[in-house]
Design a protein around this motif. Sequence first.
Motif, PDB file in Angstrom:
ATOM      1  N   ASP A 164      -0.337  -8.964  -0.282  1.00 19.59           N
ATOM      2  CA  ASP A 164       0.647 -10.034  -0.427  1.00 19.59           C
ATOM      3  C   ASP A 164       0.262 -11.307   0.319  1.00 19.59           C
ATOM      4  N   GLY A 190       0.565 -10.604  -5.383  1.00 18.84           N
ATOM      5  CA  GLY A 190       1.969 -10.473  -5.754  1.00 18.84           C
ATOM      6  C   GLY A 190       2.784 -10.170  -4.519  1.00 18.84           C
ATOM      7  N   GLN A 191       4.065  -9.953  -4.708  1.00 24.93           N
ATOM      8  CA  GLN A 191       4.957  -9.690  -3.580  1.00 24.93           C
ATOM      9  C   GLN A 191       5.762  -8.423  -3.819  1.00 24.93           C
ATOM     10  N   LYS A 204       8.934  -6.131  -3.580  1.00 20.95           N
ATOM     11  CA  LYS A 204      10.380  -6.338  -3.524  1.00 20.95           C
ATOM     12  C   LYS A 204      11.037  -4.979  -3.287  1.00 20.95           C
ATOM     13  N   SER A 248       9.652  -2.645  -6.361  1.00 23.75           N
ATOM     14  CA  SER A 248       9.068  -3.317  -7.525  1.00 23.75           C
ATOM     15  C   SER A 248       8.155  -4.432  -6.999  1.00 23.75           C
ATOM     16  N   THR A 252       6.949  -8.565  -7.630  1.00 20.67           N
ATOM     17  CA  THR A 252       7.186  -9.852  -8.286  1.00 20.67           C
ATOM     18  C   THR A 252       5.921 -10.706  -8.187  1.00 20.67           C
ATOM     19  N   ASP A 253       5.837 -11.715  -9.034  1.00 17.08           N
ATOM     20  CA  ASP A 253       4.746 -12.708  -8.990  1.00 17.08           C
ATOM     21  C   ASP A 253       3.355 -12.093  -9.127  1.00 17.08           C
TER      22      ASP A 253
END
Length: 502
Positions: A179, A189-190, A192, A216, A218-219
């Motif tokens: 990250d 990505g990040q 979550k 999950s 994101t990005d």
Amino acid sequence: MKKQWLMALPALALVPALYGAFALATGSSELTAAEAARVEAVLKPTTDFSQAEEFEALQAGAATSIEEPDRLAFSHFSTNLPEDRRMDFRLGNALFRKLWVASPSSTQASDGLGPFYNARSCEQCHKDDGRGTPPDGKNPGTMFLRLARPAATDEERAFLAETMAPNFADPVYGTQLQDKAIAGIKAEGQMKVTYSDLPFTFPDGSVVTLRKPDYSITDLRYGPLDKTTTLSPRIAPQMIGLGLIEAIPEVQLRAHADPDDADKDGISGKLNIVGSLDGKTRIGRFGWKAETALIGDQVAHAFAGDIGISTSAIDRPHGDCTSAEVDCLALATGEQERLGKSEAPDPILELVTHYSKHLAVPARRKSGFPDVLRGKELFYASGCIACHTPKFVTAKDAAFKEFRFQLIWPYSDFLLHDMGDGLADGQVVGGATGREWRTAPLWGIGLTSTVTGKTFFLHDGRARTLEEAILWHGGEAAKTRDNYAKLSRTDREKLIAFLESL
């Protein structure tokens, strides 16, 4: 004058002469008949809870730290570490805390970070040598997601069978989601995480609300993950006692394994046989799924995966970048021939490994107090020791003299156990299924808040208290969890008091 907490230790535990009571190093791996009988006798679980056992307060034998149990309680070297090797410990400590920078840099001995990474130093995940933390809404924490997919071909299945790989990386994002990234590219990505309430009602009617996580990403920068890739959240474990764990004889670990539950007690502890970086096959002892056999391997994997630093053991100067991440592979690395080919040359790898092996386990507190002794009795009676094995005696021929023939109390069998659907991550790691986890050692667990400033337990820190951690136990540990739940509130508090004394 000794600090007040030391007054709680049994008087005999403070006699230096007794440090050597189990340090019978002779240079031979074979025990004499007398020694074998002695080991067998001391490893029997106690049935006397009227007083602390002999040597119990020194839970790491002669290596136990009796320094003040404050914020730095996990950062002291083994008490019996020879004077001429303490400087290496201090140098390793400095390298453990060293912040790596991106290449090219004027600080050429410190460059090579990333390009993708999760931390800039070992210490960022193991704050003060303690455990990591999940995000809490205010702070991002240090947890990350391990990515892995199962074997898809006969060739890959053969790799798994021969322990040449524990599983397979996501074809685009590699072995873990990173990250963070150096200047010039964006992170992969990040992570979550969201939590939902999960009430647990005790037989006495009282209720504890657990928090159930959902993970999950994101990005995502390079498109979706492979459809078969699983996510496994991980926080860094505490660093203490690793050299002693490595020194436990294989025969003692094998003695606790019962993969087919032949004794029909409902507990099926299983060894995770893994391949080491030197090409040999060994019993996995470290990591949440016992996926690593040697501390040196663990350090090399952390350099490569977490920080993006190459070593002679894992020659990946671009860290976890894959062939699909072309912009990452195009960036400069920190390899410099004049300093040694690897970004972290062998002396750095060896010093950090030395440091990691010799971080001491703090002495017990209040081990002879009546409430703690009652809690210990309840811990035994509830069945917790079926997996949380109280004690071992380390090998007579351990690589380091200070680790030889020590009576230690890690409260773990270091085996894999089915922990049920609640803790399952669905990720296979070597011999570990998606429901199996290694029994975590409990020594030092009572100082978690003191060292870290917070209490987050289990592999992803979902449990905010020791009681929540117990209540998350399922699978073959469900019966033991239920035995705990049936206790009166007073007795539950005493069992927790015992854990807090470790």
